[in-house]
Structures are given as structure tokens and as C-alpha cells.
Design a protein around this motif. Structure first.
Motif, PDB file in Angstrom:
ATOM      1  N   VAL A   1       0.840  -1.208   0.000  1.00  0.00           N
ATOM      2  CA  VAL A   1       0.000   0.000   0.000  1.00  0.00           C
ATOM      3  C   VAL A   1       0.872   1.253   0.000  1.00  0.00           C
ATOM      4  O   VAL A   1       0.590   2.213  -0.732  1.00  0.00           O
ATOM      5  CB  VAL A   1      -0.969  -0.011   1.204  1.00  0.00           C
ATOM      6  N   GLN A   2       1.944   1.261   0.763  1.00  0.00           N
ATOM      7  CA  GLN A   2       2.801   2.442   0.816  1.00  0.00           C
ATOM      8  C   GLN A   2       3.600   2.642  -0.469  1.00  0.00           C
ATOM      9  O   GLN A   2       3.835   3.769  -0.890  1.00  0.00           O
ATOM     10  CB  GLN A   2       3.739   2.363   2.018  1.00  0.00           C
ATOM     11  N   ILE A   3       3.999   1.538  -1.099  1.00  0.00           N
ATOM     12  CA  ILE A   3       4.744   1.659  -2.355  1.00  0.00           C
ATOM     13  C   ILE A   3       3.860   2.214  -3.466  1.00  0.00           C
ATOM     14  O   ILE A   3       4.278   3.062  -4.258  1.00  0.00           O
ATOM     15  CB  ILE A   3       5.342   0.286  -2.759  1.00  0.00           C
TER      16      ILE A   3
ATOM     17  N   GLY B   1      -7.842   1.198  -3.065  1.00  0.00           N
ATOM     18  CA  GLY B   1      -6.987   1.487  -1.913  1.00  0.00           C
ATOM     19  C   GLY B   1      -7.707   1.252  -0.596  1.00  0.00           C
ATOM     20  O   GLY B   1      -7.133   0.721   0.359  1.00  0.00           O
ATOM     21  N   GLY B   2      -8.997   1.623  -0.538  1.00  0.00           N
ATOM     22  CA  GLY B   2      -9.783   1.347   0.655  1.00  0.00           C
ATOM     23  C   GLY B   2      -9.963  -0.139   0.891  1.00  0.00           C
ATOM     24  O   GLY B   2      -9.917  -0.613   2.029  1.00  0.00           O
ATOM     25  N   LEU B   3     -10.148  -0.901  -0.190  1.00  0.00           N
ATOM     26  CA  LEU B   3     -10.267  -2.350  -0.072  1.00  0.00           C
ATOM     27  C   LEU B   3      -8.963  -2.961   0.438  1.00  0.00           C
ATOM     28  O   LEU B   3      -8.974  -3.826   1.319  1.00  0.00           O
ATOM     29  CB  LEU B   3     -10.663  -2.964  -1.416  1.00  0.00           C
ATOM     30  N   LEU B   4      -7.843  -2.489  -0.100  1.00  0.00           N
ATOM     31  CA  LEU B   4      -6.548  -3.006   0.361  1.00  0.00           C
ATOM     32  C   LEU B   4      -6.311  -2.668   1.835  1.00  0.00           C
ATOM     33  O   LEU B   4      -5.787  -3.484   2.590  1.00  0.00           O
ATOM     34  CB  LEU B   4      -5.416  -2.453  -0.502  1.00  0.00           C
ATOM     35  N   CYS B   5      -6.699  -1.477   2.245  1.00  0.00           N
ATOM     36  CA  CYS B   5      -6.534  -1.104   3.651  1.00  0.00           C
ATOM     37  C   CYS B   5      -7.475  -1.897   4.552  1.00  0.00           C
ATOM     38  O   CYS B   5      -7.142  -2.191   5.697  1.00  0.00           O
ATOM     39  CB  CYS B   5      -6.736   0.395   3.829  1.00  0.00           C
ATOM     40  N   SER B   6      -8.653  -2.277   4.034  1.00  0.00           N
ATOM     41  CA  SER B   6      -9.539  -3.113   4.846  1.00  0.00           C
ATOM     42  C   SER B   6      -8.994  -4.535   4.957  1.00  0.00           C
ATOM     43  O   SER B   6      -9.199  -5.201   5.974  1.00  0.00           O
ATOM     44  CB  SER B   6     -10.951  -3.115   4.271  1.00  0.00           C
TER      45      SER B   6
ATOM     46  N   LEU C   1      -5.489   4.814   9.632  1.00  0.00           N
ATOM     47  CA  LEU C   1      -4.301   5.683   9.528  1.00  0.00           C
ATOM     48  C   LEU C   1      -3.524   5.405   8.249  1.00  0.00           C
ATOM     49  O   LEU C   1      -3.049   6.345   7.591  1.00  0.00           O
ATOM     50  CB  LEU C   1      -3.410   5.509  10.756  1.00  0.00           C
ATOM     51  N   VAL C   2      -3.404   4.143   7.891  1.00  0.00           N
ATOM     52  CA  VAL C   2      -2.719   3.803   6.641  1.00  0.00           C
ATOM     53  C   VAL C   2      -3.529   4.313   5.456  1.00  0.00           C
ATOM     54  O   VAL C   2      -2.978   4.855   4.499  1.00  0.00           O
ATOM     55  CB  VAL C   2      -2.481   2.276   6.544  1.00  0.00           C
ATOM     56  N   ALA C   3      -4.857   4.150   5.526  1.00  0.00           N
ATOM     57  CA  ALA C   3      -5.715   4.638   4.440  1.00  0.00           C
ATOM     58  C   ALA C   3      -5.624   6.156   4.312  1.00  0.00           C
ATOM     59  O   ALA C   3      -5.681   6.690   3.202  1.00  0.00           O
ATOM     60  CB  ALA C   3      -7.161   4.211   4.679  1.00  0.00           C
TER      61      ALA C   3
END
Length: 146
Positions: free
Chosen positions: A45-47, A62-67, A98-100
Motif C-alpha cells: 500500500v505504501q509503495i 486502496g480502501g479495499l486493500l486497507c480493509s 491511519l494507513v488509508a
């Protein structure tokens, strides 16, 4: 058909108890695996946070990946504590949010929605797998003042 009937009658005569091959996984191993998955997902996600913030569809992704990050953190913390409580849910959700937030503000909203869906599914699967004999109990109380 006759052969199957003969085999089943012979098995019944032997009184063989059939056990499930599947045993519960070791919580320590599961915690390590989900912890590593959490770190890998966090790195991905950060990359790719610039790519994930580039279009509306990608912000939803991105929201799906953070979930999914929430799910990994929740499973890791739940296995460390040997029991999932609201504390693990809240900590995992705060970390995922926070990551999202580092990706895009829409990712925060979609992460919250997808995490709620994952949590509802985990609750449903847990109830189906382990069952619950607890029934809600109505507590009688006074209405109004005395």
C-alpha cells in the motif's frame, strides 16, 4: 450399489469412529503468518499509494486493500490474545484507517465500509463454525421516576 451397501454394513459392524482430519491451527503460527501478511500488505500500500490515489476507482481499491490490512491486523491481534474482543477490533481499525489516510481521504471511508463488511462476515462465519448458545436476556427495569 450392492457393493456400497456391503461396505457400509461392514464399517458399521466394525464400530469405527471417523475423526476429522482438520485440527485447529496453532494460534502462535497463525499470528506470525498474519503478522507477516500485514507487513507485506502495508509495504504494498505504501509503495503504490500514488497510484492508488490517482483515480476514483483506484481510491476504492486502496480502501479495499486497507480493509484487508484491517483483517490481517485483527487476525494477528486476535490470535495473540487467543480471543477477539472489541479492543482488537478498534486497534486494528485505527491502524488501517491511519494507513488509508496516508493514501487518500476517500480510502478512509471505503476502508471503514469494507472493514465493517469483513467484520460482519467474520462474525457470521464464527457463529456458523463455533455456534453460540447464548440468548439475549431481557432485563426488566422501571420506567419513569418513583
Amino acid at each position: 450399489v450392492e457393493l456400497a451397501a456391503q461396505i457400509s454394513s461392514q464399517v458399521n459392524n466394525l464400530n469405527i469412529e471417523i475423526k476429522m482430519v482438520y485440527d485447529e491451527p496453532d494460534p502462535a503460527k497463525t499470528s506470525v503468518i498474519t503478522g507477516v501478511a500485514f507487513m507485506v500488505e502495508l509495504a504494498v500500500v505504501q509503495i503504490f499509494k500514488d497510484v492508488l490515489a490517482s483515480s476514483p476507482g483506484m481510491t476504492i481499491l486502496g480502501g479495499l486493500l486497507c480493509s484487508i490490512l484491517f483483517l490481517s491486523a485483527f487476525l494477528c491481534l486476535g490470535n495473540v490474545a487467543r480471543e477477539a474482543r472489541w479492543f482488537q477490533v478498534i486497534v486494528s481499525l485505527i491502524v488501517a484507517e491511519l494507513v488509508a489516510a496516508t493514501v487518500h481521504r476517500v480510502c478512509v471511508t471505503t476502508c471503514f465500509i469494507f472493514s465493517g463488511m469483513f467484520l460482519a462476515y467474520l462474525n457470521f462465519a464464527s457463529q456458523r463454525l463455533y455456534g453460540s448458545n447464548e440468548r439475549p436476556v431481557a432485563v426488566a427495569g422501571r420506567k419513569g421516576r418513583k
